[in-house]
Design an enzyme around this catalytic site. Sequence first.
Site, PDB file in Angstrom:
ATOM      1  N   GLU A  12       0.717  -1.251  -0.273  1.00  0.00           N
ATOM      2  CA  GLU A  12       0.248   0.308  -0.032  1.00  0.00           C
ATOM      3  C   GLU A  12       0.457   0.706   0.192  1.00  0.00           C
ATOM      4  OE1 GLU A  12      -3.006   0.022  -0.132  1.00  0.00           O
ATOM      5  OE2 GLU A  12      -2.981  -2.494  -0.269  1.00  0.00           O
ATOM      6  N   SER A  22     -48.974 -27.273  43.762  1.00  0.00           N
ATOM      7  CA  SER A  22     -47.772 -28.106  44.916  1.00  0.00           C
ATOM      8  C   SER A  22     -47.048 -26.771  45.147  1.00  0.00           C
ATOM      9  CB  SER A  22     -47.865 -29.046  44.900  1.00  0.00           C
ATOM     10  OG  SER A  22     -49.124 -29.607  44.761  1.00  0.00           O
TER      11      SER A  22
END
Length: 850
Positions: free
Chosen positions: A87, A465
């Site tokens: 680059e 219950s």
Amino acid sequence: MVKWLKRLFIAFFSLGLLGIAAIIAAYFYVLPDLPDVTTLKTVKLQTPLRIYSSDGKLISQFGEKRRIPLKLEEVPKPLLQAFIATEDARFYEHKGIDPIGIIRAASVMLATGEKKQGASTITMQVARNFFLTRDKTIIRKVKEIFISIHIEQLLTKDEILELYVNRIYLGQRAYGVGAAAQVYYGKEVSELTLPEMAVIAGLPKAPSTLNPITSKARAKARRNVVLMRMNEVGYINSSEYQAALESPITAKYHGAVIDLYAPYISEMARDYLVAKLGEEEAYTGGYDIYTTVDSKLQLDAQKALRNNVYSYDERHGYRGRVKELWNTTALEPEEITAKLKQTGAFQGMFPAAVLAVNEQTASVMNAKGETIELPWDGIKWARKFITNKRQGKAPKLAADILKPGEQIWIRNNGDFWQLSQVPLVASALVSLEPHDGAIRTLVGGFSFYTSQYNRVTQAKRQLGSNIKPFIYSAAMEKGYTLATLINNAPINEPDTRQGTAWRPKNSPDVYGGPTRLRVGLAQSINVMSVRAMRYAGLDATIAELVKFGFDPADLPRNESIALGSPSVTPLQVVTAFSVFANGGFLVEPYFIQRVETANGDIVEEANPTLACKPPVAEPVISDDPFAAMAHELQASTTPLEQLPEIDDTLQCGDEDARYAPQIISEQTAFLITEALKSVIWGGGDWSKGAGWNGTAWRAARVVKRRDIAGKTGTTNESRDTWFSGFNPKLATTVWVGFDDHSQELGRTSWNANGAKDQISLAEAGAKTAGPGWNEFMKDALSGTPEVPTSPPEGIVSARIDLATGKLTRKTDYTSKFEYFISGTEPTEYVTDQEDNSDIFIDKTEEDLFQ
């Protein structure tokens, strides 16, 4: 000649002045639009939200941009060199723009007519990525140049390069080299090979068209260009270059490395932060949320819930094939695998095609083209499903179940491959630490993929219950003891608050006369619970339930409350049961341990309530009695929200800790816990024929610990089943039912092909939710020492007669030592004339339905 040279000099000088003037004009023209590059000094890179377990396992991450920020020294030098060589080879020499590079790119374009070389430096790319768009205009390029010059004046080259490798887009939603290494290779950036680094370094030019996943040929050509540049610049030698050129493209997509799949808790954490910060900040701010979930326990919980759901589903019968792939003419293997790949794996199940059916085996092919043999043990369970209450006859041959050409589900149960199917029933499991309310496991359903509905926090279901321990707690605060006799007889005085006569019955419909409270709770005897509620009073019972954290709006004002008519969430239930485990304190459940920024700064930390009494304040010594009174008043009225922030290291006794309210006495919590142990372990002397089971006797056989206590729960028509229980270190609730309230869990007939200890008859808390609790708690508590029973101060024991609850001098099977709160123990001795024949005896191991 001199004259022409003079004219030429003047022309060049004028052109130079014009160029300088043009640059100055351009600068002042774009100056109002130039950003403040000093923001790069404090730039905050967008990183996803990550959710972790308490022990640092990644659970999930949210956010469109995948980024793993790295310091420059964490990036391998060859990778940096690959970017620079490709680059911007003169990166460390220029001042933001590279005139030589510009001239070279321009000359190539003039010579070939094509733009083969870019003129953008790494600094210019940083300027574009942070401040500009990718629009190809002259004005954008001018801005890019001036911003680059400013950046070079502000930052060092290494700082610019670090921004670049973390910000650059590299395809597949990966921003920066850390994310790219994970996405393409499933590696840390430090683990990349030279060819892999070259692939990544070649991506900035065109992340989509040069992608190594979708365009391998182009990616390879670009990689070779990067390697050539590295060789030309001198970063790699010829042998390294040649070896790298011969390497194949091996990239493939890798999702985030999830260490622990726990979607329900991660969704809760995500919702929390989004609600607090908003989506934009939550998803891009780089926050790390550490939950209270323990990875090992969470895996245990998920496995236990999944196995329990499979077990329920399979005992109710086989619903048949997924679809028919062929009828008479078999497909070719390639055609079979192509069709199977259209169906993904699901919760440990895999699609398969039946190839051949033998007498008691079947051959199937999976989506990989592998042939698997299903043994008889893996298919014999599959009697036909008729309804939730009816099943067909047990099959005798594999052909009774399968035929070639069918697509089915298979799964590996740990021992062998077996036929499977997608369960229709739902379930939830949640556990927390009774000491401070930290949620250690949370499983909101069988599959988050098919239903994101979190049943732990969102599903309000009838408690059944499971409510009875709280009913008896209210009665004990009014004077009942574990030895109190309650009449186990039909109730003939109906409750008419609902407009109709309500006469509760036992399940099964059997009555044994006066029975001790301990036995009544252990055996979940309905009429005894109603009578205990009547003794405490409806208002006092509702007030007791509210103390345990239940919403008053969910509590009906009628006697059905004694049998569990309120609808509540599993999280509310496990929180309430933890009160018995921790000595009477109502802790606040919490699931977020801390929230950190991307830099590791803690921005929020849990401040849990502790299940212990706060330290007694030292008395204020003052000559002025009014000053002392004022000090005490101020201390007693300081709001909780004004207390200082604390961390999770605070313990009982620390002045800065936040303390949970004590809603029942330590003594009551101990006595209810003792009765809940009898739910699991039963009581009596079996050798004398006087032994009896509690409703959760299976837990005793599976978990095999004496420090566990629990309660089953079943609603009318078995629409909801529960098991809630605990030891001093962990409280857990399991719920099983259908999301559709109208569906009953049903019942199963005896399966001739099943195991000797198979579950059959009506579904109930002990048989439907209980096995999931048993498996989880066995695994969760494995390796931890049992906590011995230690009665708190104020508890005494006395030997009582089992039939009457009175004191006795006998020491045989008709008596036992019972615990009492000091002052409530019986004072009267049983006489010889009193009948002992009503000792509760269960001579069978028939299941009790509550």
